[in-house]
Design an enzyme around this catalytic site. Sequence first.
Site, PDB file in Angstrom:
ATOM      1  N   ASP A 129      -6.950  -0.764 -10.585  1.00  0.00           N
ATOM      2  CA  ASP A 129      -7.287  -0.708  -9.159  1.00  0.00           C
ATOM      3  C   ASP A 129      -7.008  -2.035  -8.451  1.00  0.00           C
ATOM      4  O   ASP A 129      -7.837  -2.544  -7.702  1.00  0.00           O
ATOM      5  CB  ASP A 129      -8.755  -0.301  -8.976  1.00  0.00           C
ATOM      6  CG  ASP A 129      -9.065   0.120  -7.536  1.00  0.00           C
ATOM      7  OD1 ASP A 129      -8.116   0.439  -6.802  1.00  0.00           O
ATOM      8  OD2 ASP A 129     -10.249   0.108  -7.153  1.00  0.00           O
TER       9      ASP A 129
ATOM     10  N   HIS B  81      -7.351   1.029  -4.128  1.00  0.00           N
ATOM     11  CA  HIS B  81      -7.910   2.133  -3.344  1.00  0.00           C
ATOM     12  C   HIS B  81      -8.103   1.756  -1.873  1.00  0.00           C
ATOM     13  O   HIS B  81      -8.267   2.632  -1.026  1.00  0.00           O
ATOM     14  CB  HIS B  81      -9.229   2.635  -3.956  1.00  0.00           C
ATOM     15  CG  HIS B  81     -10.416   1.749  -3.748  1.00  0.00           C
ATOM     16  ND1 HIS B  81     -10.898   0.900  -4.717  1.00  0.00           N
ATOM     17  CD2 HIS B  81     -11.234   1.590  -2.685  1.00  0.00           C
ATOM     18  CE1 HIS B  81     -11.965   0.268  -4.252  1.00  0.00           C
ATOM     19  NE2 HIS B  81     -12.193   0.672  -3.024  1.00  0.00           N
TER      20      HIS B  81
ATOM     21  N   SER C  67     -14.859  -3.844  -0.870  1.00  0.00           N
ATOM     22  CA  SER C  67     -13.858  -3.610  -1.907  1.00  0.00           C
ATOM     23  C   SER C  67     -12.641  -4.500  -1.714  1.00  0.00           C
ATOM     24  O   SER C  67     -12.074  -4.567  -0.621  1.00  0.00           O
ATOM     25  CB  SER C  67     -13.418  -2.147  -1.896  1.00  0.00           C
ATOM     26  OG  SER C  67     -14.430  -1.309  -2.362  1.00  0.00           O
TER      27      SER C  67
END
Length: 514
Positions: free
Chosen positions: A132, A102, A207
């Site tokens: 992911d 992402h 992230s």
Amino acid sequence: MAQSTAAELHAKGKGPASVADLAEGLIDAVVNISTSQTIKGEGDGIVQVPDVPEGSPFQEFFDDYFKKKDEEGGDERSGKVQSLGSGFVVDAEKGFIITNNHVIADADEITVNFNDGAKLKAELVGTDTKTDIALLKVDPKKRKLVAVKFGNSEAARIGDWVMAIGNPFGLGGTVTVGIISARKRDINSGPYDSFIQTDAAINRGNSGGPLFDMDGNVIGINTAIISPSGGSIGIGFAIPSEIAGSIMDQLKEFGEVRRGWLGVRIQPISDDMLENLGLKEAKGALVAGLIDGAEVDNKALKAGDVILRFDGKVVDTARDLPRLVAESAVDEVVDIVIQRDGKEQTVKVKLGRMVEAEKASSSADEEDEEMMDDEELETEDQAPPPALAPSPEEGAAEKGDKPADEAKPDTAAVPAVTVLGMKLGTLDDDMRGIYGIDEEVEGVVVQDVAPNSAAATKRIEAGEVIVDIGQEVMKAPQDVKKRIEALQRQGRKNALIMLASRSGELRFVTIRID
């Protein structure tokens, strides 16, 4: 009293006195990742530029978000949208960097920013949306890289100290420390959720960054947080290295992930199923049926089997099985320990490839089932599939034929049987036509369900077919009645019933019979 050393404090479980040396040796392997994406909009659908405080690290990224493509009044607007995230070098010689999917999704350009301020353009090697994870590559000839290695996330325990390094809010290399709060967390983000939960501060921009153990090994990739405010409240989640490592290896080799596929439908095991399945505890995955046309040699399995171990690994819940299968190699022959008829046995299955199953799928729902995502499968507490044909009364009214009662088979020849609130009938050609039941489905058809009955509480509906009860095949309405009575005489409290939908999809329910 003499002051304890850092090593002694660590040994006593009081935490490290400092992680400065550890952080110093790792921070150069952690990178900031910035991406840009060209977007277009039309008419009045213009996104407002956020009002940010003066001096914010995001200010430079908001200045040129949206620009007019035609300065003379054209409706179409376009601009560059930029985002920030983290990543880390996993192969210094070849220039491989891992991050979250992402972070780089839909990016036109990806730039890797190093701790010393250097920047390199990165190319996308491959992604895996289900976990992911994304793998990037930079030119290792343009600068000397420092890499870190994956550790054993399976050996990590709740309460162990961990350290996160990342790029929160675009601030650059930031170190936070905490503990492992929980393991194998399912946060409903994908079919293979098994996250490490930590209270180390993780914020937007972290992230894709690493979660280290105190030996400096990566045991997780920081991926998500739970936060009503958007900032850290001490609940962050990381993809464990046991998953990330295997995904990375496949992306390196193939540029994609090639997952094993078992070709079965499964459902969770509830406490009220234990007696009928001969289990002592609600562990394992219940096989609800095999998927037709699957390029898998799974004929050694059958509906009603309970999968206890897959390729030597324990299956605690139905949710564990899809992940274990997906991590296995395509065409691999694996041993599966099952419980059948109250006895454990081992069978061999040759796995197929999941992508082939997905391409063969004719609908999104079928695709989810073929991916073995047990959340999409029906459980005993969920409603059965929607009706595929009108009820007998609706059918008679629409066709303008005889009243519904006259259209039903002759009940004088076959007396109606009512069991547990279900009116049962023989599955003949007339019944198949009335309910639209597939020719391959065999058993006893449910014609009606009394409100508030035992069957109604399990959402059994007219048109479903009872295939077996307690692993005994049902062929006629009287078979159902006799089987239920036999179970009652044995002192059973529940009956395990296998139901087929009109199209033939199977599910198990347990109904109280005491």
